[in-house]
Motif scaffolding. Structure first.
Motif, PDB file in Angstrom:
ATOM      1  N   ALA A  77       0.691  -1.210  -0.074  1.00 23.03           N
ATOM      2  CA  ALA A  77       0.100   0.007  -0.012  1.00 23.03           C
ATOM      3  C   ALA A  77       0.831   1.164  -0.021  1.00 23.03           C
ATOM      4  O   ALA A  77       2.082   1.062   0.338  1.00 23.03           O
ATOM      5  CB  ALA A  77      -0.700  -0.020   1.252  1.00 23.03           C
ATOM      6  N   ASP A  78       0.460   2.131  -0.742  1.00 21.54           N
ATOM      7  CA  ASP A  78       1.042   3.621  -0.792  1.00 21.54           C
ATOM      8  C   ASP A  78       0.465   4.428   0.342  1.00 21.54           C
ATOM      9  O   ASP A  78       1.271   5.431   0.795  1.00 21.54           O
ATOM     10  CB  ASP A  78       0.839   4.147  -1.813  1.00 21.54           C
ATOM     11  N   ILE A  79      -0.869   4.478   0.644  1.00 18.69           N
ATOM     12  CA  ILE A  79      -1.586   5.335   1.648  1.00 18.69           C
ATOM     13  C   ILE A  79      -2.122   4.369   2.543  1.00 18.69           C
ATOM     14  O   ILE A  79      -2.989   3.516   2.056  1.00 18.69           O
ATOM     15  CB  ILE A  79      -2.417   6.205   0.991  1.00 18.69           C
ATOM     16  N   LEU A  80      -2.215   4.691   3.730  1.00 18.07           N
ATOM     17  CA  LEU A  80      -2.989   4.003   4.787  1.00 18.07           C
ATOM     18  C   LEU A  80      -3.746   5.142   5.431  1.00 18.07           C
ATOM     19  O   LEU A  80      -3.572   6.250   5.793  1.00 18.07           O
ATOM     20  CB  LEU A  80      -2.250   3.060   5.720  1.00 18.07           C
ATOM     21  N   THR A  81      -5.097   4.546   6.261  1.00 14.82           N
ATOM     22  CA  THR A  81      -5.763   5.579   6.804  1.00 14.82           C
ATOM     23  C   THR A  81      -5.704   5.041   8.579  1.00 14.82           C
ATOM     24  O   THR A  81      -5.747   3.918   8.938  1.00 14.82           O
ATOM     25  CB  THR A  81      -7.338   5.495   6.488  1.00 14.82           C
ATOM     26  N   VAL A  82      -5.818   5.982   9.196  1.00 14.38           N
ATOM     27  CA  VAL A  82      -6.025   5.755  10.555  1.00 14.38           C
ATOM     28  C   VAL A  82      -7.108   6.656  11.420  1.00 14.38           C
ATOM     29  O   VAL A  82      -7.433   7.767  10.448  1.00 14.38           O
ATOM     30  CB  VAL A  82      -4.758   6.092  11.530  1.00 14.38           C
ATOM     31  N   MET A  83      -7.923   6.464  12.132  1.00 15.52           N
ATOM     32  CA  MET A  83      -8.984   7.175  12.645  1.00 15.52           C
ATOM     33  C   MET A  83      -8.437   8.217  13.502  1.00 15.52           C
ATOM     34  O   MET A  83      -7.670   7.944  14.400  1.00 15.52           O
ATOM     35  CB  MET A  83     -10.062   6.467  13.426  1.00 15.52           C
ATOM     36  N   GLY A  84      -8.967   9.499  13.240  1.00 12.21           N
ATOM     37  CA  GLY A  84      -8.535  10.614  13.979  1.00 12.21           C
ATOM     38  C   GLY A  84      -9.003  10.498  15.624  1.00 12.21           C
ATOM     39  O   GLY A  84      -8.399  11.135  16.551  1.00 12.21           O
ATOM     40  N   ALA A  85     -10.064   9.767  16.006  1.00 17.40           N
ATOM     41  CA  ALA A  85     -10.401   9.349  17.102  1.00 17.40           C
ATOM     42  C   ALA A  85      -9.734   8.605  17.835  1.00 17.40           C
ATOM     43  O   ALA A  85      -9.811   8.257  19.161  1.00 17.40           O
ATOM     44  CB  ALA A  85     -11.931   9.023  17.060  1.00 17.40           C
ATOM     45  N   ALA A  86      -8.556   7.974  17.223  1.00 15.44           N
ATOM     46  CA  ALA A  86      -7.637   7.083  18.008  1.00 15.44           C
ATOM     47  C   ALA A  86      -6.796   7.852  19.015  1.00 15.44           C
ATOM     48  O   ALA A  86      -6.508   8.977  18.990  1.00 15.44           O
ATOM     49  CB  ALA A  86      -6.650   6.370  16.815  1.00 15.44           C
ATOM     50  N   ALA A  87      -6.198   6.870  19.966  1.00 17.22           N
ATOM     51  CA  ALA A  87      -5.424   7.457  20.760  1.00 17.22           C
ATOM     52  C   ALA A  87      -4.069   8.311  20.152  1.00 17.22           C
ATOM     53  O   ALA A  87      -3.691   7.801  19.155  1.00 17.22           O
ATOM     54  CB  ALA A  87      -4.652   6.357  21.706  1.00 17.22           C
ATOM     55  N   LYS A  88      -3.792   9.440  20.821  1.00 15.43           N
ATOM     56  CA  LYS A  88      -2.620  10.312  20.253  1.00 15.43           C
ATOM     57  C   LYS A  88      -1.544   9.356  20.122  1.00 15.43           C
ATOM     58  O   LYS A  88      -0.894   9.455  19.020  1.00 15.43           O
ATOM     59  CB  LYS A  88      -2.364  11.218  21.115  1.00 15.43           C
ATOM     60  N   ALA A  89      -1.315   8.159  20.836  1.00 16.08           N
ATOM     61  CA  ALA A  89       0.014   7.301  20.876  1.00 16.08           C
ATOM     62  C   ALA A  89      -0.358   6.526  19.541  1.00 16.08           C
ATOM     63  O   ALA A  89       0.550   5.941  18.856  1.00 16.08           O
ATOM     64  CB  ALA A  89       0.090   6.504  22.095  1.00 16.08           C
ATOM     65  N   THR A  90      -1.366   5.970  19.318  1.00 15.41           N
ATOM     66  CA  THR A  90      -1.606   5.444  17.663  1.00 15.41           C
ATOM     67  C   THR A  90      -1.263   6.318  16.418  1.00 15.41           C
ATOM     68  O   THR A  90      -0.880   5.768  15.872  1.00 15.41           O
ATOM     69  CB  THR A  90      -3.043   5.009  17.852  1.00 15.41           C
ATOM     70  N   LEU A  91      -1.774   7.516  16.709  1.00 16.21           N
ATOM     71  CA  LEU A  91      -1.496   8.594  15.729  1.00 16.21           C
ATOM     72  C   LEU A  91      -0.358   8.407  15.556  1.00 16.21           C
ATOM     73  O   LEU A  91       0.285   8.541  14.481  1.00 16.21           O
ATOM     74  CB  LEU A  91      -2.378   9.763  15.766  1.00 16.21           C
ATOM     75  N   ASP A  92       0.483   8.715  16.670  1.00 20.85           N
ATOM     76  CA  ASP A  92       1.910   9.090  16.817  1.00 20.85           C
ATOM     77  C   ASP A  92       2.894   7.910  15.965  1.00 20.85           C
ATOM     78  O   ASP A  92       3.723   8.034  15.099  1.00 20.85           O
ATOM     79  CB  ASP A  92       2.759   9.323  17.990  1.00 20.85           C
ATOM     80  N   ILE A  93       2.490   6.622  16.353  1.00 22.38           N
ATOM     81  CA  ILE A  93       3.202   5.486  15.949  1.00 22.38           C
ATOM     82  C   ILE A  93       2.861   5.247  14.102  1.00 22.38           C
ATOM     83  O   ILE A  93       3.738   4.907  13.596  1.00 22.38           O
ATOM     84  CB  ILE A  93       3.232   4.104  16.694  1.00 22.38           C
ATOM     85  N   CYS A  94       1.693   5.334  13.941  1.00 15.12           N
ATOM     86  CA  CYS A  94       1.239   5.257  12.806  1.00 15.12           C
ATOM     87  C   CYS A  94       1.993   6.328  11.741  1.00 15.12           C
ATOM     88  O   CYS A  94       2.493   5.959  10.785  1.00 15.12           O
ATOM     89  CB  CYS A  94      -0.220   5.446  12.498  1.00 15.12           C
ATOM     90  N   TYR A  95       2.181   7.548  12.233  1.00 13.34           N
ATOM     91  CA  TYR A  95       2.747   8.548  11.188  1.00 13.34           C
ATOM     92  C   TYR A  95       4.399   8.291  11.317  1.00 13.34           C
ATOM     93  O   TYR A  95       5.160   8.426  10.269  1.00 13.34           O
ATOM     94  CB  TYR A  95       2.566  10.032  12.121  1.00 13.34           C
ATOM     95  N   GLN A  96       4.957   7.744  12.452  1.00 14.24           N
ATOM     96  CA  GLN A  96       6.398   7.313  12.448  1.00 14.24           C
ATOM     97  C   GLN A  96       6.509   6.348  11.612  1.00 14.24           C
ATOM     98  O   GLN A  96       7.772   6.207  10.670  1.00 14.24           O
ATOM     99  CB  GLN A  96       6.739   7.058  13.979  1.00 14.24           C
ATOM    100  N   VAL A  97       5.869   5.189  11.466  1.00 10.28           N
ATOM    101  CA  VAL A  97       6.280   4.208  10.602  1.00 10.28           C
ATOM    102  C   VAL A  97       5.755   4.707   9.009  1.00 10.28           C
ATOM    103  O   VAL A  97       6.553   4.156   8.303  1.00 10.28           O
ATOM    104  CB  VAL A  97       4.735   3.114  10.998  1.00 10.28           C
ATOM    105  N   THR A  98       4.869   5.329   8.871  1.00 14.03           N
ATOM    106  CA  THR A  98       4.608   5.982   7.471  1.00 14.03           C
ATOM    107  C   THR A  98       5.892   6.807   7.002  1.00 14.03           C
ATOM    108  O   THR A  98       6.292   6.736   5.973  1.00 14.03           O
ATOM    109  CB  THR A  98       3.385   7.028   7.615  1.00 14.03           C
ATOM    110  N   GLU A  99       6.374   7.595   7.895  1.00  9.37           N
ATOM    111  CA  GLU A  99       7.736   8.272   7.569  1.00  9.37           C
ATOM    112  C   GLU A  99       8.772   7.538   7.157  1.00  9.37           C
ATOM    113  O   GLU A  99       9.725   7.517   6.157  1.00  9.37           O
ATOM    114  CB  GLU A  99       7.892   9.132   8.488  1.00  9.37           C
ATOM    115  N   GLU A 100       8.689   6.284   8.029  1.00 11.80           N
ATOM    116  CA  GLU A 100      10.161   5.441   7.907  1.00 11.80           C
ATOM    117  C   GLU A 100       9.724   4.784   6.666  1.00 11.80           C
ATOM    118  O   GLU A 100      10.715   4.428   5.997  1.00 11.80           O
ATOM    119  CB  GLU A 100       9.824   4.507   9.146  1.00 11.80           C
ATOM    120  N   TYR A 101       8.610   4.353   6.180  1.00  7.82           N
ATOM    121  CA  TYR A 101       8.435   3.562   4.862  1.00  7.82           C
ATOM    122  C   TYR A 101       8.317   4.795   3.621  1.00  7.82           C
ATOM    123  O   TYR A 101       8.315   4.265   2.348  1.00  7.82           O
ATOM    124  CB  TYR A 101       7.217   2.892   5.101  1.00  7.82           C
TER     125      TYR A 101
END
Length: 206
Positions: A77-101
């Motif tokens: 996948a080139d783009i993935l979705t995460v819910m804005g209502a997720a815990a801030k820690a979840t958003l943080d790690i999703c963004y970190q992984v996205t930047e890594e890839y």
């Protein structure tokens, strides 16, 4: 403005057919139902097909962010979705992984309050923030006005997408409102000739 063609609620074989038919799209979305019904196969079976744009898997992550994002990025996948209502820690790690890839993340703002959006608006500068009118809530009128109001309220959010029953007639005003990505579902995939419907949307978005 980009056109994202959303494929949803179909068998995997039909999703493959639609991916082939819609290969000119700026973004091809594999909808949430496909990831729920077929898991990673919805990505691996479509990733290998010819297309000009990106492949988005609408997995709507709410927890287990690192695991889900790594698995789907590794699947292609080139783009993935995460819910804005997720815990801030979840958003943080999703963004970190996205930047890594070196891929992209779309934050689905479905049912997020203005206060919640403000809380997360400055944390993910490369992310796409997705306005989302819920399918179950019915058609929203004046969609371009909604986008303009959103951009005025949150001027620091530079990348905005919109989903929610959009029609061809909505596209010129949405483009004027500064929308980056218009997410189109049944108006394209439910058309008698999906490729022709996509072409009409792409021309209107130019």
């Amino acid at each position: 403005m980009k056109i994202q063609a959303a494929i949803d609620r179909v068998p995997l074989e039909k999703a493959v057919e639609l991916t082939e038919a819609l290969q000119e799209a700026d973004i091809i979305e594999l909808g949430t139902s496909l990831s729920k019904d077929f898991g990673l196969a919805c990505v691996t079976e479509t990733k290998k097909l010819p297309r000009k744009g990106q492949l988005l898997a609408d997995i709507k992550t709410i927890d287990e962010g690192e695991y889900e994002f790594r698995r789907y990025f590794e699947a292609g996948a080139d783009i993935l979705t995460v819910m804005g209502a997720a815990a801030k820690a979840t958003l943080d790690i999703c963004y970190q992984v996205t930047e890594e890839y070196e891929r992209e993340m779309l934050i689905d703002l479905l049912e997020c309050s203005a206060e919640r959006i403000e809380t997360i608006a400055n944390s993910y500068p490369n992310a796409i923030y997705g306005m989302h009118f819920a399918k179950d809530a019915g058609r929203v009128t004046d969609v371009s006005g909604q986008v303009a109001a959103f951009k005025q309220k949150f001027p620091h959010i530079r990348r905005v997408a919109l989903a929610g029953g959009l029609k061809l007639a909505d596209i010129p005003a949405l483009k004027t409102a500064g929308l980056e990505i218009a997410i189109i579902g049944s108006a394209i995939t439910g058309a008698k000739e999906p490729a022709q419907a996509l072409k009409a949307f792409m021309e209107a978005a130019k």
